[in-house]
Write an enzyme that holds these catalytic residues in place. Structure first.
Site, PDB file in Angstrom:
ATOM      1  CB  SER A   2      -1.027   0.018   1.123  1.00  0.00           C
ATOM      2  OG  SER A   2      -0.439   0.945   2.097  1.00  0.00           O
ATOM      3  CE  LYS A   3      -2.152   6.135  -2.923  1.00  0.00           C
ATOM      4  NZ  LYS A   3      -2.527   6.745  -4.254  1.00  0.00           N
ATOM      5  NE  ARG A   4      -3.561   4.558   3.137  1.00  0.00           N
ATOM      6  CZ  ARG A   4      -4.065   4.605   1.827  1.00  0.00           C
ATOM      7  NH1 ARG A   4      -4.067   5.715   1.416  1.00  0.00           N
ATOM      8  NH2 ARG A   4      -4.667   3.760   1.374  1.00  0.00           N
TER       9      ARG A   4
END
Ligand code: GLU
Length: 498
Positions: free
Chosen positions: A250-252
């Site tokens: 996930s980009k977070r």
């Protein structure tokens, strides 16, 4: 392209595979997107087919034009280039709004879709349960279009929809579980499910290879293909990519932007090779192979359906191998960006390409990421080394000052047989022996004094390149620091403690 329902009349076009990559420009180019692009590219290249790039830019609240540029340059970096005859596009989903609306109208005119004015609350009040979806209330109310009325697709009540998926083993979906889903919003704009299908039809796509998260959309989309009078494509849903904790990337949470890896000095070829192995293997336990060979061996049917681990350590090791496979001049060229602003910590005046060339072979044999080059060679260009405190504390233990002082005397001796790595090594070895230290131990304080770090390029070759004067100046500076620290420590001894 022409119309959503136009069937191709060119037999050659029918025979050749047409794949597509359809990113939404809503953020940095994700490594998962890069993998999708490459798998599709591999199919097109292998089968002399066509790779269509379609930018799905209909979510105007999230799309940014700069992300489109990011997609194009990332693809170029991966070798998916517009100049290749297999490449077609880019097309923009927004430019197809007309035929998408036309398709929606046709479905309505043929009774395959109907308008609905139910609010969400009204549906919930009737069904009392969010899970069952839409209850078909407006199916036979004969509503015409009016602002605010959504258009819903009439799904079959019974039977099942079988999807030909080259990776997933042709799953079937009972139609009774498929709600009458929305295909156009209350303002008339087509939703993703329909726009995506109309574009695929328009672009004559024969194989839709995409992320697994779209598998639940597939029976609905296949029904749309059929309702629009078309033979559905083959499907292939690629496995999710997970981190070391087996969580979906996930980009977070994770580093997912392709650009970040390239900026760190992962070579594009290494990245391409690594991404091609995310969920697929070329066989014979071989992993590091040129792209053409990966393409030759690629088989969609062999893609694994279980999740693929994005192993950064493995990627880094791959990159090390790719770096080693470069010639030294190629390596030097590849290091280019890191040797200058904004990456390099030294100025253009401080940098000396001849000095760099002298150590390039040493660095070439050890760095795993091109960005590591700066910390390996900065001591050659900066006026004083970047002092790493941890290295200092570990190397400058008891006896280090005495050893360094004697090394300094020996290196400054005018009778020294020359300033070569060999002589320097013999000299430090001899001084070390006089102090009862093996070379490994004796060279640690010298290395930290001169380069600032405990780990780096081979020491004596480094000293040879750095030169006599600068080496001695740095040893002097380290000795001065050691004396200062010793003085401070003795002052701190409380009165009467001795
Ligand atoms: N635009 C979609 C996405 O980025 C891709 C849809 C598809 O490949 O069918 O997830």
């Amino acid at each position: 392209m022409t119309s959503a329902t136009d069937t191709s009349t060119d037999p050659a076009a029918d025979a050749a595979v047409r794949v597509r990559f359809a990113p939404s420009p809503t953020g940095m180019f994700h490594v998962g997107g890069a993998r999708s692009a490459l798998f599709n590219w591999a199919v097109a290249k292998q089968q002399a087919g066509t790779f269509v790039l379609r930018i799905e830019d209909t979510d105007t609240s999230r799309n940014q034009p700069e992300w489109v540029d990011g997609i194009l340059s990332a693809m170029e970096a991966l070798g998916i280039t517009k100049d290749d005859p297999a490449f077609e596009g880019p097309y923009f989903q927004s430019e197809n709004a007309g035929i998408q609306k036309e398709a929606a109208q046709r479905l309505f005119a043929e009774g395959k879709a109907y308008y609905c004015d139910c609010t969400r609350d009204a549906v919930l009040a009737r069904t009392g349960n969010q899970q069952t979806g839409y209850d078909g209330f407006c199916r036979d109310r004969g509503l015409e279009y009016a602002e605010g009325r959504a258009l819903r697709f009439r799904t079959p009540d019974d039977g099942e929809t079988r999807v030909v998926d080259l990776i997933r083993g042709n799953p079937t979906f009972p139609n009774k579980n498929l709600e009458d889903f929305v295909i156009a919003r209350g303002n008339g704009s087509p939703v993703f499910l329909l726009a995506n299908v109309v574009d695929d039809i328009d672009e004559h796509i024969t194989l839709v290879m995409r992320a697994e998260e779209h598998l639940p959309n597939t029976p609905k989309q296949q029904l749309l293909w059929e309702a629009l009078g078309q033979t559905p494509p083959q499907w292939a849903h690629m496995p999710v990519i997970v981190n070391e904790k087996r969580q979906k990337l996930s980009k977070r949470r994770d580093k997912v932007a392709l650009e970040d890896y390239l900026a760190e000095g992962v070579l594009p070829d290494a990245m391409v090779n690594y991404l091609m192995l995310l969920g697929w293997a070329p066989g014979n336990d071989e992993e590091i192979l040129p792209f053409d060979e990966l393409v030759r061996r690629f088989r969609v049917e062999d893609i694994n359906s279980s999740s693929a681990f994005f192993d950064i350590k493995k990627l880094t090791a791959f990159n090390g191998e790719y770096i080693r496979a470069l010639s030294v001049p190629e390596f030097t060229t590849a290091c280019g960006p890191w040797l200058h602003a904004p990456y390099a910590p030294w100025t253009e005046e401080q940098f000396d390409s001849e000095v760099f060339d002298a150590v390039a072979p040493l660095a070439h044999s050890r760095v795993a990421l091109l960005s590591e080059i700066t910390s390996n060679v900065d001591f050659l260009f900066l006026d004083a080394p970047v002092l790493d405190e941890d290295s200092w504390n570990k190397a400058m233990k008891a006896g280090a000052a005495e050893l360094l002082a004697d090394v300094r005397t020996a290196l400054a001796d005018p009778a020294l047989a020359g300033w070569t790595a060999e002589v320097l090594k013999d000299t430090v070895t001899a001084v070390g022996e006089a102090h009862g230290m093996k070379l490994g131990k004796a060279q640690a304080p010298v290395r930290v004094a001169v380069t600032g770090r405990r780990i780096g390029l081979p020491l004596f070759e480094s000293l040879e390149v750095l030169g006599r004067e600068r080496t001695l100046t740095r040893i002097d500076a380290a000795l001065a620091r050691l004396t200062e620290t010793a003085a401070r420590t003795s002052e701190e001894v409380p009165a009467g403690a001795e």
